[in-house]
Design an enzyme around this catalytic site. Sequence first.
Site, PDB file in Angstrom:
ATOM      1  N   HIS A 152       4.237  -9.156   4.878  1.00 38.67           N
ATOM      2  CA  HIS A 152       2.856  -9.543   4.548  1.00 38.67           C
ATOM      3  C   HIS A 152       2.161 -10.165   5.749  1.00 38.67           C
ATOM      4  O   HIS A 152       2.805 -10.701   6.653  1.00 38.67           O
ATOM      5  CB  HIS A 152       2.848 -10.492   3.341  1.00 38.67           C
ATOM      6  CG  HIS A 152       3.171  -9.815   2.055  1.00 38.67           C
ATOM      7  ND1 HIS A 152       2.938 -10.376   0.828  1.00 38.67           N
ATOM      8  CD2 HIS A 152       3.729  -8.598   1.817  1.00 38.67           C
ATOM      9  CE1 HIS A 152       3.334  -9.547  -0.111  1.00 38.67           C
ATOM     10  NE2 HIS A 152       3.826  -8.471   0.446  1.00 38.67           N
TER      11      HIS A 152
ATOM     12  N   GLU B 292       0.479 -12.897   6.097  1.00 34.81           N
ATOM     13  CA  GLU B 292       0.707 -14.339   6.291  1.00 34.81           C
ATOM     14  C   GLU B 292       2.056 -14.595   6.966  1.00 34.81           C
ATOM     15  O   GLU B 292       2.162 -15.433   7.876  1.00 34.81           O
ATOM     16  CB  GLU B 292       0.661 -15.076   4.947  1.00 34.81           C
ATOM     17  CG  GLU B 292      -0.634 -14.908   4.180  1.00 34.81           C
ATOM     18  CD  GLU B 292      -0.587 -13.738   3.216  1.00 34.81           C
ATOM     19  OE1 GLU B 292      -0.061 -12.663   3.574  1.00 34.81           O
ATOM     20  OE2 GLU B 292      -1.106 -13.868   2.098  1.00 34.81           O
TER      21      GLU B 292
ATOM     22  N   CYS C 223       0.775 -14.354  -1.882  1.00 35.80           N
ATOM     23  CA  CYS C 223       1.763 -14.184  -2.957  1.00 35.80           C
ATOM     24  C   CYS C 223       2.752 -15.363  -2.923  1.00 35.80           C
ATOM     25  O   CYS C 223       2.701 -16.214  -2.045  1.00 35.80           O
ATOM     26  CB  CYS C 223       2.503 -12.861  -2.768  1.00 35.80           C
ATOM     27  SG  CYS C 223       3.679 -12.875  -1.403  1.00 35.80           S
TER      28      CYS C 223
ATOM     29  N   CYS D  18       4.882 -15.625   0.313  1.00 38.92           N
ATOM     30  CA  CYS D  18       4.107 -16.175   1.444  1.00 38.92           C
ATOM     31  C   CYS D  18       3.769 -17.642   1.214  1.00 38.92           C
ATOM     32  O   CYS D  18       3.728 -18.433   2.159  1.00 38.92           O
ATOM     33  CB  CYS D  18       2.847 -15.344   1.650  1.00 38.92           C
ATOM     34  SG  CYS D  18       3.186 -13.677   2.250  1.00 38.92           S
TER      35      CYS D  18
HETATM   36  N1  LIG Z   1      -1.943 -11.938   0.418  1.00 39.60           N
HETATM   37  C1  LIG Z   1      -1.469 -10.688   0.638  1.00 39.60           C
HETATM   38  C2  LIG Z   1      -1.491  -9.707  -0.388  1.00 39.60           C
HETATM   39  C3  LIG Z   1      -1.044  -8.449  -0.105  1.00 39.60           C
HETATM   40  N2  LIG Z   1      -0.552  -8.181   1.143  1.00 39.60           N
HETATM   41  C4  LIG Z   1      -0.117  -6.805   1.468  1.00 39.60           C
HETATM   42  C5  LIG Z   1       1.152  -6.313   0.876  1.00 39.60           C
HETATM   43  C6  LIG Z   1       0.908  -4.822   0.761  1.00 39.60           C
HETATM   44  O1  LIG Z   1       1.119  -4.187   2.006  1.00 39.60           O
HETATM   45  C7  LIG Z   1      -0.570  -4.779   0.427  1.00 39.60           C
HETATM   46  C8  LIG Z   1      -0.855  -4.784  -1.036  1.00 39.60           C
HETATM   47  O2  LIG Z   1      -0.708  -3.487  -1.489  1.00 39.60           O
HETATM   48  P1  LIG Z   1      -1.397  -3.000  -2.865  1.00 39.60           P
HETATM   49  O3  LIG Z   1      -0.529  -3.550  -3.963  1.00 39.60           O
HETATM   50  O4  LIG Z   1      -2.802  -3.539  -2.884  1.00 39.60           O
HETATM   51  O5  LIG Z   1      -1.343  -1.493  -2.763  1.00 39.60           O
HETATM   52  O6  LIG Z   1      -1.142  -5.949   1.000  1.00 39.60           O
HETATM   53  C9  LIG Z   1      -0.530  -9.143   2.139  1.00 39.60           C
HETATM   54  O7  LIG Z   1      -0.098  -8.873   3.286  1.00 39.60           O
HETATM   55  N3  LIG Z   1      -0.985 -10.394   1.851  1.00 39.60           N
HETATM   56 ZN   LIG Z   2       2.723 -12.337   0.576  1.00 40.11          ZN
END
Ligand SMILES: Nc1ccn([C@H]2C[C@H](O)[C@@H](COP(=O)(O)O)O2)c(=O)n1
Ligand SMILES: [Zn+2]
Length: 204
Positions: A107, A109, A133, A136
């Site tokens: 992710h 973060e 999440c 993170c």
């Molecule tokens: N705070 C966050 C939330 C999500 N991500 C990343 C993880 C995945 O690569 C993508 C989410 O995928 P989706 O479920 O929207 O197809 O975003 C993150 O880095 N930080």
């Molecule tokens: Zn995360």
Amino acid sequence: MNSDEIDDGHGQSLNTSIEIDQLPIVSPTGKRTDYLVWWDYFMSIAYIVSLRSKDPNTRVGACIVNDENRIVGLGYNGMPNNCSDDELPWYRMNNDPMKIKYLYVCHAEMNAILNKNSYDCKNCTIFVLLFPCNECAKMIIQAGIKRVVYLSDKYFNDNKFKASRKLFQMANIELIQYTPKQRRIVIDFDQFIDNKNNITTTSS
Ligand SMILES: Nc1ccn([C@H]2C[C@H](O)[C@@H](COP(=O)(O)O)O2)c(=O)n1
Ligand SMILES: [Zn+2]
């Protein structure tokens, strides 16, 4: 409108071909007033960083800033170092449970924390496009980050994000959902390209 003569804010006329409409709004001392405020600046950097992500569905960027407004970490959601993002899957769902991106992707973060250019992230603020999440949140708390500034909380109903909010509240981490002052920012490289016909590109 074109003008050959404009006032430079000090009553002096300037010879310029600047389009009047393009002239910046200035204060009485001539200082332009449309500069990015700090939080727009950091959130814009998080947005630019997100453009490096190969995720076909959601690109996220994060920018960690210390209490002197210095950037100490940047990250976007991507596969781990030395793990080919051409070979690992970017699917959200698949018949083969081993072929979904969530098992592998780092992710934004997490990458911003691990990419830090300072001894620690104590008392820092993390600017991130999406609410963190639970995994993170653990790293943000353990890294000593004290404030999370985010744009979207679109996954708020998901347990992972309910858990992150619970952890942040228990750890007394400040949570701010931010709306940028400048909602759209244009990057116009053309204004700096002298010879627009002779373009040489090196990609990496
Ligand atoms: N705070 C966050 C939330 C999500 N991500 C990343 C993880 C995945 O690569 C993508 C989410 O995928 P989706 O479920 O929207 O197809 O975003 C993150 O880095 N930080
Ligand atoms: Zn995360």
